[in-house]
Design a protein around this motif. Structure first.
Motif, PDB file in Angstrom:
ATOM      1  N   GLU A 159     -11.707   3.253  18.524  1.00 50.46           N
ATOM      2  CA  GLU A 159     -10.672   2.313  18.087  1.00 50.46           C
ATOM      3  C   GLU A 159     -10.506   2.373  16.568  1.00 50.46           C
ATOM      4  N   THR A 160      -9.459   1.721  16.095  1.00 47.25           N
ATOM      5  CA  THR A 160      -9.235   1.588  14.666  1.00 47.25           C
ATOM      6  C   THR A 160      -9.767   0.243  14.182  1.00 47.25           C
ATOM      7  N   ALA A 161     -10.627   0.282  13.190  1.00 44.38           N
ATOM      8  CA  ALA A 161     -11.138  -0.943  12.576  1.00 44.38           C
ATOM      9  C   ALA A 161     -10.305  -1.235  11.337  1.00 44.38           C
ATOM     10  N   ILE A 162      -9.926  -2.492  11.171  1.00 41.70           N
ATOM     11  CA  ILE A 162      -9.128  -2.903  10.015  1.00 41.70           C
ATOM     12  C   ILE A 162      -9.885  -3.981   9.252  1.00 41.70           C
ATOM     13  N   LEU A 163     -10.192  -3.687   8.016  1.00 46.30           N
ATOM     14  CA  LEU A 163     -10.931  -4.604   7.155  1.00 46.30           C
ATOM     15  C   LEU A 163      -9.996  -5.046   6.038  1.00 46.30           C
ATOM     16  N   ASN A 164      -9.960  -6.337   5.792  1.00 46.22           N
ATOM     17  CA  ASN A 164      -8.994  -6.889   4.850  1.00 46.22           C
ATOM     18  C   ASN A 164      -9.642  -7.369   3.562  1.00 46.22           C
ATOM     19  N   CYS A 165      -8.854  -7.304   2.513  1.00 46.73           N
ATOM     20  CA  CYS A 165      -9.330  -7.711   1.188  1.00 46.73           C
ATOM     21  C   CYS A 165      -8.149  -8.300   0.426  1.00 46.73           C
ATOM     22  N   SER A 166      -8.374  -9.376  -0.305  1.00 45.59           N
ATOM     23  CA  SER A 166      -7.332  -9.928  -1.161  1.00 45.59           C
ATOM     24  C   SER A 166      -7.955 -10.284  -2.501  1.00 45.59           C
ATOM     25  N   TYR A 167      -7.125 -10.374  -3.511  1.00 40.91           N
ATOM     26  CA  TYR A 167      -7.639 -10.672  -4.836  1.00 40.91           C
ATOM     27  C   TYR A 167      -6.683 -11.602  -5.561  1.00 40.91           C
ATOM     28  N   GLU A 168      -7.150 -12.175  -6.650  1.00 41.65           N
ATOM     29  CA  GLU A 168      -6.345 -13.167  -7.366  1.00 41.65           C
ATOM     30  C   GLU A 168      -5.839 -12.664  -8.714  1.00 41.65           C
ATOM     31  N   ASP A 169      -6.622 -11.813  -9.349  1.00 41.11           N
ATOM     32  CA  ASP A 169      -6.309 -11.429 -10.726  1.00 41.11           C
ATOM     33  C   ASP A 169      -5.380 -10.216 -10.730  1.00 41.11           C
ATOM     34  N   SER A 170      -4.153 -10.418 -11.209  1.00 41.01           N
ATOM     35  CA  SER A 170      -3.175  -9.329 -11.199  1.00 41.01           C
ATOM     36  C   SER A 170      -3.487  -8.238 -12.220  1.00 41.01           C
ATOM     37  N   THR A 171      -4.465  -8.465 -13.079  1.00 40.80           N
ATOM     38  CA  THR A 171      -4.817  -7.423 -14.047  1.00 40.80           C
ATOM     39  C   THR A 171      -5.829  -6.425 -13.477  1.00 40.80           C
ATOM     40  N   PHE A 172      -6.327  -6.666 -12.271  1.00 32.86           N
ATOM     41  CA  PHE A 172      -7.210  -5.674 -11.647  1.00 32.86           C
ATOM     42  C   PHE A 172      -6.437  -4.372 -11.451  1.00 32.86           C
ATOM     43  N   ASP A 173      -7.065  -3.256 -11.798  1.00 32.50           N
ATOM     44  CA  ASP A 173      -6.351  -1.977 -11.728  1.00 32.50           C
ATOM     45  C   ASP A 173      -7.133  -0.878 -11.020  1.00 32.50           C
ATOM     46  N   TYR A 174      -8.201  -1.256 -10.373  1.00 36.47           N
ATOM     47  CA  TYR A 174      -9.019  -0.250  -9.697  1.00 36.47           C
ATOM     48  C   TYR A 174      -9.731  -0.960  -8.563  1.00 36.47           C
ATOM     49  N   LYS A 217      -4.072   5.407   0.135  1.00 36.23           N
ATOM     50  CA  LYS A 217      -5.029   6.464  -0.212  1.00 36.23           C
ATOM     51  C   LYS A 217      -5.772   6.825   1.051  1.00 36.23           C
ATOM     52  N   GLU A 218      -5.778   8.105   1.345  1.00 35.59           N
ATOM     53  CA  GLU A 218      -6.368   8.559   2.604  1.00 35.59           C
ATOM     54  C   GLU A 218      -7.489   9.540   2.322  1.00 35.59           C
ATOM     55  N   ASP A 219      -8.566   9.419   3.097  1.00 37.93           N
ATOM     56  CA  ASP A 219      -9.663  10.374   3.011  1.00 37.93           C
ATOM     57  C   ASP A 219     -10.249  10.503   4.402  1.00 37.93           C
ATOM     58  N   GLY A 220      -9.785  11.499   5.112  1.00 38.44           N
ATOM     59  CA  GLY A 220     -10.270  11.706   6.481  1.00 38.44           C
ATOM     60  C   GLY A 220      -9.855  10.548   7.371  1.00 38.44           C
ATOM     61  N   ARG A 221     -10.827   9.898   7.988  1.00 35.76           N
ATOM     62  CA  ARG A 221     -10.529   8.786   8.897  1.00 35.76           C
ATOM     63  C   ARG A 221     -10.367   7.452   8.157  1.00 35.76           C
ATOM     64  N   PHE A 222     -10.551   7.451   6.863  1.00 35.40           N
ATOM     65  CA  PHE A 222     -10.504   6.224   6.078  1.00 35.40           C
ATOM     66  C   PHE A 222      -9.227   6.179   5.249  1.00 35.40           C
ATOM     67  N   THR A 223      -8.497   5.062   5.353  1.00 34.02           N
ATOM     68  CA  THR A 223      -7.247   4.900   4.618  1.00 34.02           C
ATOM     69  C   THR A 223      -7.196   3.512   4.012  1.00 34.02           C
ATOM     70  N   ILE A 224      -6.844   3.449   2.738  1.00 33.84           N
ATOM     71  CA  ILE A 224      -6.597   2.163   2.085  1.00 33.84           C
ATOM     72  C   ILE A 224      -5.086   1.964   2.032  1.00 33.84           C
ATOM     73  N   PHE A 225      -4.637   0.787   2.470  1.00 26.22           N
ATOM     74  CA  PHE A 225      -3.252   0.366   2.291  1.00 26.22           C
ATOM     75  C   PHE A 225      -3.243  -0.741   1.257  1.00 26.22           C
ATOM     76  N   ILE A 269     -10.095   2.271   9.456  1.00 27.08           N
ATOM     77  CA  ILE A 269     -11.004   3.333   9.900  1.00 27.08           C
ATOM     78  C   ILE A 269     -10.544   3.747  11.287  1.00 27.08           C
ATOM     79  N   THR A 270      -9.935   4.914  11.361  1.00 27.10           N
ATOM     80  CA  THR A 270      -9.439   5.384  12.655  1.00 27.10           C
ATOM     81  C   THR A 270     -10.548   6.118  13.400  1.00 27.10           C
ATOM     82  N   ASP A 271     -10.416   6.159  14.726  1.00 31.97           N
ATOM     83  CA  ASP A 271     -11.399   6.837  15.574  1.00 31.97           C
ATOM     84  C   ASP A 271     -12.819   6.423  15.163  1.00 31.97           C
TER      85      ASP A 271
END
Lengths: 112, 115
Positions: free
Chosen positions: A17-32, A57-65, A77-79
């Motif tokens: 299955e595909t696992a989806i992990l979520n992240c949010s942030y507050e500071d708009s000056t974050f750049d990495y 950004k994609e790297d094999g089975r791992f993708t950041i949206f 995380i696919t497969d």
């Protein structure tokens, strides 16, 4: 005040299955935004990272949206494999990594 | 891959005593870091160190904390005196210049219990 938030706290998916992990942030000056994974009794290790110039950004089975407007990102995380079972930390930095702000982590379990 | 070693892996210490946590960074790395993780919470930045000096420290880096790397040996975090709230896992990391896109490598942590 928690500047980087992650959800869910824990997640179980079946192998393949595909696992989806979520992240949010507050500071708009974050750049990495690196994601680290940590296996039990091991050190955190860089998995994949993104900068706001990209929305994906994609790297094999791992993708950041990445959604800059909503200050959200997700790790897909696919497969999923049992070997992917670990704790995943989303982090953010406004100075390319000299100082990282971490989320509380998502514990992923992939059932075979 | 490159390894950061931390000594000790765990230590129990009486409140008020001094403790030194040692970090053996990756051999050609120039930037060093300490992060603190209280059980069940996220890792939090304490301090970064370059060219023999602290570059930046957080509010968590109290006056009782100090860091040094004498003559290219261990990068150390010293807490003197310790307090109960210092109980945590302390992670050391090292890197080449992160501003050039270089990765931080973390050690496995030193678990400190202050009683």
């Amino acid at each position: 005040q928690q500047q980087v938030r992650q959800s869910p706290q824990s997640l179980t998916v079946w192998e393949g299955e595909t696992a989806i992990l979520n992240c949010s942030y507050e500071d708009s000056t974050f750049d990495y935004f690196p994601w680290y994974w940590q296996f039990p009794r091991e050190s955190p290790a860089l998995l994949i990272a993104i900068r706001p110039v990209s929305n994906k950004k994609e790297d094999g089975r791992f993708t950041i949206f990445f959604n800059k407007r909503e200050k959200k990102l997700s790790l897909h995380i696919t497969d999923s494999q049992p070997g992917d079972s670990a704790t995943y930390f989303c982090a953010a930095s406004r100075d390319m990594g000299y100082k990282l702000t971490f989320g509380t982590g998502t514990s992923l379990l992939v059932d075979p | 891959g490159p390894k950061v070693l931390q000594i000790p892996s765990h230590q129990i210490i009486d409140m008020g005593q001094m403790v030194t946590l040692n970090c053996d960074p990756v051999s050609n790395h120039l930037y060093f870091y300490w992060y603190k993780q209280i059980l069940g919470q996220q890792m939090e930045f304490l301090v970064n160190f370059y060219n023999g000096k602290v570059m930046e420290k957080s509010k968590l880096f109290k006056d009782q904390f100090s860091v040094e790397r004498p003559d290219g040996s261990y990068f150390t975090l010293k807490i003197q005196p310790t307090a109960l709230e210092d109980s945590a896992v302390y992670f050391c990391a090292s890197s080449l210049d992160p501003g050039s896109g270089n990765t931080l490598y973390f050690g496995e942590g030193s678990r400190l219990i202050v009683v």
